[in-house]
Design a protein around this motif. Structure first.
Motif, PDB file in Angstrom:
ATOM      1  N   GLY A  55       0.870  -0.892  -0.033  1.00  0.00           N
ATOM      2  CA  GLY A  55       0.203  -0.110   0.133  1.00  0.00           C
ATOM      3  C   GLY A  55       0.946   1.272  -0.035  1.00  0.00           C
ATOM      4  O   GLY A  55       0.498   2.480   0.378  1.00  0.00           O
ATOM      5  N   ALA A  56       2.096   1.225  -0.567  1.00  0.00           N
ATOM      6  CA  ALA A  56       2.883   2.432  -0.318  1.00  0.00           C
ATOM      7  C   ALA A  56       2.471   3.425  -1.436  1.00  0.00           C
ATOM      8  O   ALA A  56       2.130   3.215  -2.544  1.00  0.00           O
ATOM      9  CB  ALA A  56       4.457   1.942  -0.925  1.00  0.00           C
ATOM     10  N   ARG A  57       2.594   4.828  -1.017  1.00  0.00           N
ATOM     11  CA  ARG A  57       2.066   5.925  -1.799  1.00  0.00           C
ATOM     12  C   ARG A  57       2.960   6.894  -1.951  1.00  0.00           C
ATOM     13  O   ARG A  57       2.842   7.984  -1.996  1.00  0.00           O
ATOM     14  CB  ARG A  57       0.819   6.350  -1.326  1.00  0.00           C
ATOM     15  CG  ARG A  57      -0.374   5.540  -1.182  1.00  0.00           C
ATOM     16  CD  ARG A  57      -1.698   5.896  -0.817  1.00  0.00           C
ATOM     17  NE  ARG A  57      -1.511   6.629   0.322  1.00  0.00           N
ATOM     18  CZ  ARG A  57      -1.747   6.107   1.555  1.00  0.00           C
ATOM     19  NH1 ARG A  57      -1.937   4.852   1.661  1.00  0.00           N
ATOM     20  NH2 ARG A  57      -1.512   6.959   2.495  1.00  0.00           N
ATOM     21  N   ALA A  61       4.981   5.324   5.129  1.00  0.00           N
ATOM     22  CA  ALA A  61       4.275   5.096   6.329  1.00  0.00           C
ATOM     23  C   ALA A  61       4.794   3.820   6.879  1.00  0.00           C
ATOM     24  O   ALA A  61       4.953   2.585   6.248  1.00  0.00           O
ATOM     25  CB  ALA A  61       2.828   4.734   6.010  1.00  0.00           C
ATOM     26  N   MET A  62       5.277   3.708   8.129  1.00  0.00           N
ATOM     27  CA  MET A  62       5.932   2.816   8.837  1.00  0.00           C
ATOM     28  C   MET A  62       5.521   1.396   8.686  1.00  0.00           C
ATOM     29  O   MET A  62       6.342   0.249   8.373  1.00  0.00           O
ATOM     30  CB  MET A  62       6.138   2.877  10.188  1.00  0.00           C
ATOM     31  CG  MET A  62       7.195   2.299  10.955  1.00  0.00           C
ATOM     32  SD  MET A  62       7.636   2.649  12.639  1.00  0.00           S
ATOM     33  CE  MET A  62       9.178   1.592  13.175  1.00  0.00           C
ATOM     34  N   ALA A 207       6.396  12.363   9.951  1.00  0.00           N
ATOM     35  CA  ALA A 207       7.535  12.280   8.818  1.00  0.00           C
ATOM     36  C   ALA A 207       8.984  12.234   9.330  1.00  0.00           C
ATOM     37  O   ALA A 207       9.219  12.905  10.228  1.00  0.00           O
ATOM     38  CB  ALA A 207       7.620  13.503   7.741  1.00  0.00           C
ATOM     39  N   CYS A 208       9.744  11.163   8.775  1.00  0.00           N
ATOM     40  CA  CYS A 208      11.076  10.935   9.323  1.00  0.00           C
ATOM     41  C   CYS A 208      12.205  10.906   7.943  1.00  0.00           C
ATOM     42  O   CYS A 208      11.721  10.902   7.035  1.00  0.00           O
ATOM     43  CB  CYS A 208      11.092   9.680   9.944  1.00  0.00           C
ATOM     44  SG  CYS A 208      10.431   9.368  11.454  1.00  0.00           S
ATOM     45  N   TYR A 217      11.623   5.730   6.086  1.00  0.00           N
ATOM     46  CA  TYR A 217      10.690   5.143   7.060  1.00  0.00           C
ATOM     47  C   TYR A 217      11.211   5.504   8.501  1.00  0.00           C
ATOM     48  O   TYR A 217      12.536   5.613   8.632  1.00  0.00           O
ATOM     49  CB  TYR A 217      10.828   3.803   7.007  1.00  0.00           C
ATOM     50  CG  TYR A 217       9.921   3.251   5.762  1.00  0.00           C
ATOM     51  CD1 TYR A 217       8.401   3.359   5.520  1.00  0.00           C
ATOM     52  CD2 TYR A 217      10.445   2.697   4.545  1.00  0.00           C
ATOM     53  CE1 TYR A 217       7.622   3.013   4.666  1.00  0.00           C
ATOM     54  CE2 TYR A 217       9.771   2.415   3.431  1.00  0.00           C
ATOM     55  CZ  TYR A 217       8.417   2.610   3.291  1.00  0.00           C
ATOM     56  OH  TYR A 217       7.676   2.132   2.294  1.00  0.00           O
ATOM     57  N   CYS A 218      10.271   5.779   9.543  1.00  0.00           N
ATOM     58  CA  CYS A 218      10.858   5.952  10.932  1.00  0.00           C
ATOM     59  C   CYS A 218      11.273   4.914  11.673  1.00  0.00           C
ATOM     60  O   CYS A 218      10.837   3.670  11.012  1.00  0.00           O
ATOM     61  CB  CYS A 218       9.652   6.514  11.660  1.00  0.00           C
ATOM     62  SG  CYS A 218       8.748   8.174  10.824  1.00  0.00           S
ATOM     63  N   GLY A 219      11.919   4.898  12.511  1.00  0.00           N
ATOM     64  CA  GLY A 219      12.212   3.765  13.501  1.00  0.00           C
ATOM     65  C   GLY A 219      11.402   3.842  14.586  1.00  0.00           C
ATOM     66  O   GLY A 219      10.644   4.853  14.941  1.00  0.00           O
ATOM     67  N   PRO A 220      11.473   2.541  15.595  1.00  0.00           N
ATOM     68  CA  PRO A 220      10.136   2.677  16.269  1.00  0.00           C
ATOM     69  C   PRO A 220      10.482   3.727  17.501  1.00  0.00           C
ATOM     70  O   PRO A 220       9.489   4.227  18.305  1.00  0.00           O
ATOM     71  CB  PRO A 220      10.821   1.331  17.143  1.00  0.00           C
ATOM     72  CG  PRO A 220      12.108   1.061  16.782  1.00  0.00           C
ATOM     73  CD  PRO A 220      12.286   1.533  15.432  1.00  0.00           C
TER      74      PRO A 220
END
Length: 566
Positions: A55-57, A61-62, A207-208, A217-220
């Protein structure tokens, strides 16, 4: 003298070749001085056409990069393993979902896999993470629990591979962002309880960026951690959330990998959670309906340098041959995957340095993993799936299109040389290691009925791939499945110990391990130079010990509680 044992073989597995690929069912043999790979991809031959859609746009989104799980299980109890592949439904819950059921169920028919998603009722239009398969209602068939980014779902099986959403009645929707889950008998009452690991309180608007200011992508650590969930089965698939009463909600972390089993040898099942960027959790069963977190006390929370790592996938197995369950955990790039050896009363010891597993893992990010005795020499070997979560320069040989080419990484295969000393032999895994994809989930089960576990791999934005096990067949083996006549299901958590020649081996039966995946709870043992098995000892999940004498080798046996010889 002990009474004669009643053995119930599931079927004669000797010499059975996969119908779709019988022409190449021979064992691995030397070719031009080099051994032929032990794994052969048969995805196209068997008709498996699943494609993961994250579902990547372009918004990074993580949940997209975390992948989705796979499962091998016998949905109809007809002796053939079927396939379930979770998917992200093509859209995150923050926007309108498409109506297409993205998760898919494939029924095995004559050696081929047929899409039976609609007939089975397993389409699951939510953003799915991974399945846990077990008999939740003790009616003799396999049910499916699917975790999500959002509420989870329990699908109850009617015994004919028709599933109904029973989540609301069961009280198992959970909530938040759940990752791995595992059924186990926490209170030893015969009903399967459920542990659910949860990840982070994800904010899709955040946003990261990397050090160069590029979106990624963001990390935890970008989001608050959350606590895990524990549900007690009250009977008939009716569950009560006892997370607070048991003490599980006392700690929050970013949980990804979960295994359940008796890790302190007291006859009660415990829970180990591999946490991403947080200390791991080892929930020791206090035998009174509560748990106590003892990962730090028992040496399994941090690495040898006292640092938390990015735990992803997990394998619980006896790697050094002392009959105690050890723990192997995959980690982020620049963090070595870690091997904790079980020292009994002394807890766990980080033995990564001496194992040979550390240096190869530093260059890549590990996820799904499997501990299996491929060469049947009595030592468990390791497969590790890999794929980055932050973009990197494309690995030479990658054939994926952007942006996934910058996340693809090769997988690794390690052969155990004895006493938990491993050598890397990626060439023996053939295309599973030579093909470079964004690999995540891994399930193992005997798909073709020849007595060794085959492998199902789930990839981000790629195909699910099925690999037939063609490892050497010169040595004997035995497979064990344990069932209770009253429970009418597999005895998850049973510890199986075999004595063959001068070797004694032990495994714990589990259907949830690896990463977001589920596998049949069978124990497969290679026998090395032995030609017979003297006895099989089972410690059942309620703590009762039972012995079974002189089973035949080279076949799978179903051991039924109460029919042993001692």
């Amino acid at each position: 003298m002990p009474s004669p044992v009643r053995w119930l073989p599931s079927r004669d597995l000797v010499g059975v070749c996969f119908a779709a690929a019988a022409a190449s069912c021979s064992p691995a043999t030397p070719v031009d001085g080099a051994e032929r790979p032990w794994l052969t991809e048969i995805t196209d031959e068997v008709g498996l056409d699943y494609l993961h859609e994250p579902g990547a746009r372009g918004e990074y989104a993580m949940p997209e990069i975390m992948g989705a799980g796979v499962a091998l299980f016998d949905a109809e109890e007809d002796g053939d393993l079927d396939i379930y592949c979770a998917n992200g439904s093509g859209r995150l819950p923050s926007v309108e979902r498409e109506a297409t059921p993205w998760s898919r169920f494939y029924r095995q028919e004559g050696g081929r896999f047929v899409d039976a998603t609609d007939a089975a009722g397993l389409g699951d239009g939510r953003y799915a993470m991974g399945p846990a398969v077990a008999d939740a209602d003790n009616d003799g068939d396999s049910d499916v629990y699917v975790t999500h980014y959002g509420p989870n779902t329990l699908y109850l099986n009617d015994g004919r591979a028709h599933f109904a959403d029973d989540t609301a009645a069961a009280g198992l929707d959970g909530g938040g962002w759940s990752s791995a889950s595992a059924f186990f008998d926490f209170d030893r009452d015969g009903d399967l309880d459920l542990f659910v690991a949860r990840y982070v309180d994800f904010d899709p608007t955040k946003a990261c960026f990397d050090n160069a200011g590029q979106r990624d992508y963001c990390g935890p650590k970008a989001f608050p951690p959350v606590s895990d969930l524990l549900f007690r089965n009250e009977g008939g698939a009716s569950f009560t959330d006892i997370s607070h009463a048991a003490g599980v909600d006392a700690l929050a972390a970013a949980g990804l990998g979960v295994v359940c089993g008796d890790l302190d040898d007291d006859g009660w099942q415990d829970v180990f959670v591999a946490n991403d960027a947080y200390p791991n959790h080892l929930w020791i069963n206090q035998r009174d309906g509560t748990v106590r977190e003892q990962a730090m006390l028992r040496g399994a929370a941090l690495n040898l340098n006292g640092q938390p790592q990015a735990g992803m996938g997990i394998a619980m197995a006896d790697f050094d041959g002392d009959r105690r369950p050890d723990l192997f955990i995959t980690h982020l790039r620049e963090e070595a995957s870690i091997l904790y050896l079980n020292q009994g009363a002394a807890g766990f010891r980080d033995a990564t340095g001496a194992s040979g597993l550390g240096p190869p893992s530093m260059r890549f990010t590990g996820f799904g993993t499997a501990a299996l005795d491929f060469d049947r020499d009595t030592d468990l070997d390791l497969l590790v799936l890999q794929g980055a979560v932050f973009h990197r320069p494309p690995v030479p040989g990658v054939e994926l299109s952007p942006p996934w080419d910058s996340y693809a990484e090769p997988n690794h295969f390690f052969v155990n040389q004895g006493q938990a000393r491993f050598e890397q032999h990626d060439e023996l895994a053939g295309p599973l290691c030579s093909r470079i994809e964004v690999s995540r989930s891994l399930s193992a089960g005997d798909v073709d009925g020849d007595g060794d576990p085959d492998l199902l791999v789930g990839n981000v934005a790629g195909r699910a791939r099925l690999y037939r096990n063609d490892s050497p067949e010169e040595r004997h083996w035995i497979g064990i499945r344990c069932r209770h006549p009253r429970w009418r299901r597999d005895a998850l958590g049973a510890r199986v110990t075999i004595t063959a020649g001068d070797r004694v081996q032990a495994q714990i039966l589990s259907s949830s391990w690896s990463y977001l995946s589920s596998s049949p709870p069978y124990a497969y043992f290679g026998l090395g130079e032995a030609t017979a098995v003297e006895r099989v000892d089972v410690r059942w999940p309620d703590g009762v010990d039972e012995a079974f004498l002189a089973p035949a080798v080279d076949r799978v046996h179903v051991l039924v509680r109460g029919t042993g010889g001692e």
